[in-house]
Design an enzyme around this catalytic site. Structure first.
Site, PDB file in Angstrom:
ATOM      1  N   CYS A  96       0.814  -1.019   0.058  1.00  0.00           N
ATOM      2  CA  CYS A  96      -0.053  -0.065   0.010  1.00  0.00           C
ATOM      3  C   CYS A  96       0.742   1.259  -0.171  1.00  0.00           C
ATOM      4  O   CYS A  96       1.405   1.457   1.047  1.00  0.00           O
ATOM      5  CB  CYS A  96      -0.962  -0.168   1.216  1.00  0.00           C
ATOM      6  N   CYS A 107      -0.369   4.162   2.282  1.00  0.00           N
ATOM      7  CA  CYS A 107       0.073   3.834   3.666  1.00  0.00           C
ATOM      8  C   CYS A 107       1.529   3.950   4.091  1.00  0.00           C
ATOM      9  O   CYS A 107       1.740   4.728   5.035  1.00  0.00           O
ATOM     10  CB  CYS A 107      -0.560   2.473   4.129  1.00  0.00           C
ATOM     11  N   ASP A 108       2.321   3.427   3.157  1.00  0.00           N
ATOM     12  CA  ASP A 108       3.623   3.320   3.474  1.00  0.00           C
ATOM     13  C   ASP A 108       4.585   4.105   2.594  1.00  0.00           C
ATOM     14  O   ASP A 108       5.722   4.297   3.177  1.00  0.00           O
ATOM     15  CB  ASP A 108       4.241   1.936   3.475  1.00  0.00           C
TER      16      ASP A 108
END
Ligand SMILES: Cc1cc2nc3c(=O)[nH]c(=O)nc-3n(C[C@H](O)[C@H](O)[C@H](O)COP(=O)(O)OP(=O)(O)OC[C@H]3O[C@@H](n4cnc5c(N)ncnc54)[C@H](O)[C@@H]3O)c2cc1C
Length: 311
Positions: A138, A141-142
């Site tokens: 992701c 997200c990261d």
């Protein structure tokens, strides 16, 4: 109905952010929810390390710790959280009949489906080894963790193209690895990728091994399938964007699914094609796929279930 069948007002399938949020709300509304956690108690976040974008945790929190907090909060209001997998559902009449692998059969007045989606992985041993330590599924997200660094991303569809351009805004360089000589992504997305100067396309290529040490990922070995040549990329992050599979096998032929097998909900609600059955989180959302949006729709499902029972 037989005495062996347990009667419940609200049954929740799945224990990710959507399922637990639905549990907190339905428990506080006194629906005495029963939850089956499934094969991945806590859901997808249990395979990640730091979560930095969930509101309320200014210093970040690890995924497993956060999901433990969700569980405690749901149990505090009386949710019965059970270890087990739901193996069949009969939605043809109310109450719905649900069978779980702990041997129980339940008759549920309302059903909240929060079975999520699973990111597809390449299946490399080294990918598993460095999961959460440089390997991610992701970018939203990261990506932030790799600000100013060089990263690689595998995939060729719209999501991969979207994630590559997102990463390109944060990272110094993005290698986009695709096994064919053209992207599957829409022309508009391709245009975006090809016009982003810090994305370098590696055509006809597949990731062969994630390289790393105790500090995490230090590189990626990529093989050109046409020439057979391998090359090591100097990257600290590797994103796999080859798609997601919604966990909807149980519901095929029983609920309306969309062309990608996600559960179809009425716009702006969590209502499915069957009254009294609600779907929340990633199982009905292939677009946002975030913990906070999953939690948001979990709250909606709970409120809709409570009003359905009251109506
Ligand atoms: C590596 C990684 C890192 C991520 N990092 C972030 C991040 O930093 N921030 C963020 O917002 N999002 C992040 N995400 C995305 C986030 O994890 C998901 O959007 C979120 O978990 C979706 O929640 P959900 O409740 O819909 O489903 P999931 O978390 O997928 O949970 C699904 C649940 O359903 C259960 N289940 C499935 N089938 C059955 C069955 N038959 N019976 C019983 N239970 C069943 C599973 O056991 C699981 O508990 C990340 C995802 C990944 C893969």
């Amino acid at each position: 109905m037989s005495e062996n069948i347990e009667q419940v007002r609200c049954l929740i399938i799945g224990s990710g952010p959507a399922g637990y949020t639905a549990a907190i709300y339905t428990a506080r509304a006194d629906l005495k929810p029963v939850m089956y956690q499934g094969m991945q108690p806590g859901g997808q976040l249990t395979i990640t390390t730091e979560v930095e974008n969930f509101p309320g945790y200014p210093n970040g929190i690890t995924g497993p710790e956060m999901m433990e907090e969700f569980k405690k909060q749901a149990e505090r209001f009386g949710t019965q959280v059970r270890f087990g997998v739901v193996t069949s559902v009969d939605l043809s009449k109310r109450p719905f009949v649900i069978v779980a692998d702990d041997g129980k059969t339940l008759a549920a007045e309302t059903l909240i489906i929060a079975t999520g989606a699973s990111a597809k992985w390449l299946g490399l041993e080294s990918e598993k080894k460095f999961m959460g330590q440089g390997v991610s599924g992701c970018a939203t997200c990261d990506g932030f963790f790799y600000k100013g660094q060089d990263v690689a991303i595998a995939g060729g569809g719209d999501t991969a193209a979207e994630e590559a351009t997102y990463l390109a805004k944060l990272c110094k360089k993005v290698y986009m690895i695709h096994r064919r000589d053209e992207l599957r992504a829409s022309k508009a997305m391709q245009h975006k990728v090809f016009n982003t100067p810090n994305i370098e396309m590696l055509w006809n290529s597949i990731p062969e091994e994630v390289l790393g040490d105790d500090s995490g990922v230090t590189g990626l070995r990529v093989r050109n399938v046409k020439t057979g040549e391998s090359r090591d990329l100097d990257v600290t992050g590797f994103f796999v964007a080859i798609g997601h599979q919604p966990n909807t096998d149980l519901f095929k032929g029983r609920l309306e699914l969309d062309e990608m097998s996600y559960i179809r909900t009425k716009p702006g609600t969590t209502q499915t094609s069957i009254e009294g059955v609600f779907a929340c989180g990633d199982v009905q959302d292939h677009y946002y796929r975030q913990a906070v949006t999953a939690a948001g729709t979990g709250c909606m499902a709970a409120i809709e279930a409570e009003r359905f029972l009251g109506s």
